[in-house]
Design a protein around this motif. Structure first.
Motif, mmCIF file in Angstrom:
data_model
loop_
_atom_site.group_PDB
_atom_site.id
_atom_site.type_symbol
_atom_site.label_atom_id
_atom_site.label_comp_id
_atom_site.label_asym_id
_atom_site.label_seq_id
_atom_site.Cartn_x
_atom_site.Cartn_y
_atom_site.Cartn_z
ATOM 1 N N GLU A 341 0.851 -1.186 0.000
ATOM 2 C CA GLU A 341 0.000 0.000 0.000
ATOM 3 C C GLU A 341 0.898 1.251 0.000
ATOM 4 O OE1 GLU A 341 -3.506 1.698 2.920
ATOM 5 O OE2 GLU A 341 -1.975 0.389 3.704
ATOM 6 N N ARG A 342 0.487 2.236 -0.788
ATOM 7 C CA ARG A 342 1.249 3.489 -0.871
ATOM 8 C C ARG A 342 2.546 3.366 -1.670
ATOM 9 N NH1 ARG A 342 -0.512 7.946 1.609
ATOM 10 N NH2 ARG A 342 -2.189 7.184 2.910
ATOM 11 N N LYS A 343 3.197 2.188 -1.653
ATOM 12 C CA LYS A 343 4.386 2.018 -2.485
ATOM 13 C C LYS A 343 3.920 1.708 -3.905
ATOM 14 C CE LYS A 343 6.627 0.024 1.481
ATOM 15 N NZ LYS A 343 6.286 -1.281 2.044
ATOM 16 N N LEU A 344 3.273 0.559 -4.057
ATOM 17 C CA LEU A 344 2.796 0.189 -5.389
ATOM 18 C C LEU A 344 1.358 0.663 -5.627
ATOM 19 C CD1 LEU A 344 4.048 -3.505 -5.754
ATOM 20 C CD2 LEU A 344 5.319 -1.362 -5.910
ATOM 21 N N PHE A 345 0.549 0.591 -4.574
ATOM 22 C CA PHE A 345 -0.901 0.732 -4.786
ATOM 23 C C PHE A 345 -1.507 1.908 -4.033
ATOM 24 C CE2 PHE A 345 0.103 -3.931 -4.672
ATOM 25 C CZ PHE A 345 0.093 -4.115 -6.042
ATOM 26 N N ASP A 346 -2.575 2.445 -4.630
ATOM 27 C CA ASP A 346 -3.359 3.512 -4.021
ATOM 28 C C ASP A 346 -4.036 2.975 -2.750
ATOM 29 O OD1 ASP A 346 -5.286 5.350 -3.324
ATOM 30 O OD2 ASP A 346 -6.074 5.606 -5.359
ATOM 31 N N PRO A 347 -3.803 3.622 -1.600
ATOM 32 C CA PRO A 347 -4.392 3.150 -0.344
ATOM 33 C C PRO A 347 -5.912 3.006 -0.393
ATOM 34 C CG PRO A 347 -3.046 5.128 0.029
ATOM 35 C CD PRO A 347 -2.958 4.817 -1.422
ATOM 36 N N GLN A 348 -6.562 3.905 -1.151
ATOM 37 C CA GLN A 348 -8.019 3.819 -1.323
ATOM 38 C C GLN A 348 -8.423 2.485 -1.942
ATOM 39 O OE1 GLN A 348 -8.573 7.583 -3.706
ATOM 40 N NE2 GLN A 348 -10.667 6.814 -3.613
ATOM 41 N N VAL A 349 -7.652 2.053 -2.946
ATOM 42 C CA VAL A 349 -7.984 0.814 -3.639
ATOM 43 C C VAL A 349 -7.664 -0.380 -2.741
ATOM 44 C CG1 VAL A 349 -7.673 -0.541 -5.740
ATOM 45 C CG2 VAL A 349 -7.433 1.942 -5.824
ATOM 46 N N VAL A 350 -6.566 -0.286 -2.001
ATOM 47 C CA VAL A 350 -6.212 -1.367 -1.077
ATOM 48 C C VAL A 350 -7.310 -1.511 -0.021
ATOM 49 C CG1 VAL A 350 -4.535 -2.186 0.615
ATOM 50 C CG2 VAL A 350 -3.745 -1.040 -1.470
ATOM 51 N N ALA A 351 -7.793 -0.374 0.493
ATOM 52 C CA ALA A 351 -8.880 -0.419 1.481
ATOM 53 C C ALA A 351 -10.108 -1.098 0.878
ATOM 54 C CB ALA A 351 -9.226 0.994 1.950
ATOM 55 N N ALA A 352 -10.401 -0.785 -0.385
ATOM 56 C CA ALA A 352 -11.558 -1.400 -1.047
ATOM 57 C C ALA A 352 -11.359 -2.909 -1.186
ATOM 58 C CB ALA A 352 -11.788 -0.766 -2.419
ATOM 59 N N LEU A 353 -10.137 -3.321 -1.463
ATOM 60 C CA LEU A 353 -9.858 -4.764 -1.590
ATOM 61 C C LEU A 353 -10.095 -5.473 -0.255
ATOM 62 C CD1 LEU A 353 -7.667 -6.886 -3.541
ATOM 63 C CD2 LEU A 353 -6.816 -6.768 -1.216
ATOM 64 N N LEU A 354 -9.618 -4.867 0.830
ATOM 65 C CA LEU A 354 -9.787 -5.502 2.137
ATOM 66 C C LEU A 354 -11.266 -5.550 2.508
ATOM 67 C CD1 LEU A 354 -6.755 -3.885 4.011
ATOM 68 C CD2 LEU A 354 -6.874 -6.125 2.888
ATOM 69 N N LYS A 355 -11.964 -4.456 2.214
ATOM 70 C CA LYS A 355 -13.376 -4.356 2.558
ATOM 71 C C LYS A 355 -14.231 -5.359 1.773
ATOM 72 C CE LYS A 355 -16.947 -0.818 2.902
ATOM 73 N NZ LYS A 355 -17.257 0.533 2.433
ATOM 74 N N SER A 356 -13.878 -5.564 0.509
ATOM 75 C CA SER A 356 -14.735 -6.396 -0.349
ATOM 76 C C SER A 356 -14.136 -7.780 -0.576
ATOM 77 C CB SER A 356 -14.946 -5.692 -1.684
ATOM 78 O OG SER A 356 -13.708 -5.533 -2.351
ATOM 79 N N PHE A 357 -13.208 -8.167 0.291
ATOM 80 C CA PHE A 357 -12.460 -9.396 0.018
ATOM 81 C C PHE A 357 -13.363 -10.617 -0.186
ATOM 82 C CE2 PHE A 357 -9.361 -12.790 0.718
ATOM 83 C CZ PHE A 357 -8.360 -12.350 -0.139
ATOM 84 N N ASP A 358 -14.396 -10.743 0.651
ATOM 85 C CA ASP A 358 -15.305 -11.889 0.504
ATOM 86 C C ASP A 358 -15.989 -11.893 -0.860
ATOM 87 O OD1 ASP A 358 -14.618 -12.543 3.047
ATOM 88 O OD2 ASP A 358 -16.466 -11.805 3.971
ATOM 89 N N LEU A 359 -16.371 -10.701 -1.318
ATOM 90 C CA LEU A 359 -17.021 -10.595 -2.634
ATOM 91 C C LEU A 359 -16.049 -10.995 -3.748
ATOM 92 C CD1 LEU A 359 -18.968 -7.218 -2.339
ATOM 93 C CD2 LEU A 359 -19.879 -9.552 -2.242
ATOM 94 N N LEU A 360 -14.782 -10.601 -3.580
ATOM 95 C CA LEU A 360 -13.782 -10.947 -4.592
ATOM 96 C C LEU A 360 -13.620 -12.460 -4.668
ATOM 97 C CD1 LEU A 360 -11.016 -8.276 -3.811
ATOM 98 C CD2 LEU A 360 -12.747 -8.216 -5.596
ATOM 99 N N VAL A 361 -13.594 -13.089 -3.501
ATOM 100 C CA VAL A 361 -13.423 -14.546 -3.480
ATOM 101 C C VAL A 361 -14.628 -15.227 -4.130
ATOM 102 C CG1 VAL A 361 -13.171 -16.574 -1.998
ATOM 103 C CG2 VAL A 361 -11.915 -14.477 -1.468
ATOM 104 N N ILE A 362 -15.818 -14.715 -3.842
ATOM 105 C CA ILE A 362 -17.029 -15.289 -4.449
ATOM 106 C C ILE A 362 -16.979 -15.133 -5.970
ATOM 107 C CG2 ILE A 362 -19.523 -14.997 -4.713
ATOM 108 C CD1 ILE A 362 -19.565 -14.238 -1.683
ATOM 109 N N ALA A 363 -16.590 -13.933 -6.432
ATOM 110 C CA ALA A 363 -16.501 -13.701 -7.878
ATOM 111 C C ALA A 363 -15.468 -14.639 -8.497
ATOM 112 C CB ALA A 363 -16.125 -12.248 -8.162
ATOM 113 N N MET A 364 -14.344 -14.809 -7.806
ATOM 114 C CA MET A 364 -13.295 -15.695 -8.313
ATOM 115 C C MET A 364 -13.827 -17.118 -8.451
ATOM 116 S SD MET A 364 -9.826 -16.900 -6.460
ATOM 117 C CE MET A 364 -10.785 -18.130 -5.591
#
Ligand code: C2E
Ligand code: SIN
Ligand code: SIN
Ligand code: FE
Length: 398
Positions: A341-364
């Protein structure tokens, strides 16, 4: 109310109906808008617009179940709506449960009790039945012959809008499919599970965008633009792209050009989707701290769409097997994103990934199932087999 007043009221209802549905060109929202308006005009408790699926010999409609919209289908000739579609004649029932033509299936699904029901055919420009308008449970009394006339007028008004929206949907679908297939071509040589990677990373991009507050339309546009991010790889020679081991620094320099190639291929596009795709193609390897390529853009200088796709792409690349590396576990991939976070990635997007992690796994999991590899994948993700574990985690040249 006097006769004249009633006529005037009806006229204004009709013109409001026309204006209201004219502003929707997406089929699904058009249908629910029509149903809602028809309910109001006819003082009905519930309304459905059934459309004909000629290929399947069925009628379908969308029903709201809590927050979700589900598709309900029934065969032509069955139920009140099915009868109307088959014969082209209206049906008006006082007490549906006493009539053998009525089928309780939909009532059961939505936990509802139909009493009165009025159904009229929806006819297209050639006069062929293309669906059915159905209103259920008149608020007071029963549906009258006048209601029947009114519903027929509404149905005629709506028919051409529905036809246009259906054509638009067709066009949109073929446009999207073409874009998606273009992306497949580009990554075809790259890895064996191209289609799966593209589907997953574009679903991830959409979920991240929604979590960050994009509208449904914007998130969907991102979803369909995202698969083109690596289209520039078509110009990278096999000797580099398919090299089983690590790239030399010179090879990696060549590889980095896929961003520039991609943006050249998509430059000056007319279509909104392709313009988004172009921004993503050139900037998806930029890094938040400015250490990325090709231009070393920093933070907000990187288009937001590209910052989102970067997270989605790297996350999916990590959990996937590549010619040059084994698959990581979901947990390792998540930790990697968090750690950068902050090095490679936008913290906002990282926060969204952590928040929606279950949804990402379901989509996967959905996409893996769709590609028919569920067993194989879950085995990989739950406990990486020994040989994969031992393989290089890759990319240590950076
Ligand atoms: P790709 O395989 O789709 O990977 C996309 C991005 O995911 C990479 O961008 C990197 O940021 C991340 N990523 C993928 N695997 C790993 C990993 O094992 N460890 C870490 N830390 N990050 C990973 P990058 O590095 O700019 O690479 C762009 C493309 O260049 C890759 O797309 C791949 O096609 C190619 N590439 C990169 N390194 C190698 C390599 O060592 N050998 C080969 N044959 N190709 C490579
Ligand atoms: C029917 O048309 O018979 C069932 C559909 C409904 O209950 O609205
Ligand atoms: C992939 O999505 O590219 C491969 C998934 C795997 O088997 O690890
Ligand atoms: Fe790339």
């Amino acid at each position: 109310m006097g006769r004249r007043q009633e006529l005037e009221k009806k006229q204004s209802l009709l013109s409001r109906f026309g204006a209201s549905i004219a502003s929707e060109n997406r089929l699904e929202s058009l249908l629910s808008r029509i149903a809602q308006q028809v309910c109001q005009v006819l003082n009905a408790d519930r309304c459905s617009v059934f459309l004909m699926d000629q290929a399947k010999g069925e009628l379908w409609t969308t029903v709201a179940l809590g927050m979700e919209e589900k598709i309900f289908r029934m065969p032509l000739g069955q139920g009140v709506a099915g009868q109307v579609a088959k014969t082209g004649k209206s049906i008006n029932l006082k007490d549906a449960y006493k009539d053998p033509r009525f089928k309780e299936d939909l009532d059961r699904i939505i936990n509802y009790k139909t009493r009165s029901v009025l159904a009229v055919p929806l006819k297209n420009r050639e006069g062929k039945v293309s669906g059915v308008f159905e209103v259920v449970n008149k608020i007071r009394g029963m549906f009258t012959e006048e209601d029947e006339g009114l519903l027929s007028i509404l149905s005629t008004m709506a028919a051409s809008f529905i036809e246009n929206a259906t054509l638009y949907e067709e066009l949109r679908k073929s446009h999207l499919e073409t874009i998606y297939r273009m992306a497949l071509v580009a990554e075809f040589r790259d890895q064996k599970d191209t289609a799966k990677h593209l589907r997953r990373m574009s679903r991830f991009s959409e979920i991240l965008a929604l979590t960050m507050g994009f509208s449904h339309q914007e998130a969907e546009d991102l979803r369909y633009a995202a698969p083109l991010h690596d289209i520039g790889k078509v110009a990278i020679p096999d000797s580099i792209l398919r090299k089983p081991g690590q790239l030399t620094p010179e090879e990696y320099e060549e590889m980095k050009k896929h961003t520039i190639y991609g943006s050249k291929m998509l430059t000056n596009a007319e279509s909104k989707l392709l313009r988004i795709a172009s921004k993503i193609a050139v900037a998806h390897h930029e890094r938040y701290d400015g250490s990325g390529y090709p231009y070393g853009l920093k933070g907000e200088e990187i288009p937001l769409e590209a910052r989102i796709v970067s997270v989605a792409d790297v996350f999916d690349a990590l959990i996937s097997e590549r010619v040059y590396k084994g698959a990581w576990t979901l947990e390792d991939a998540k930790q990697y994103i968090k750690a950068h976070e902050r090095k490679l990635f936008d913290p906002q997007v990282v926060a969204a990934l952590l928040k929606s992690f279950d949804l990402l796994v379901i989509a996967m999991e959905e996409e893996n199932r769709r590609m028919g590899l569920e067993g194989e994948m879950s085995a990989v993700l739950v406990s990486p087999p020994q040989d994969r574990r031992n393989r290089s985690k890759g990319l240590d040249h950076k």
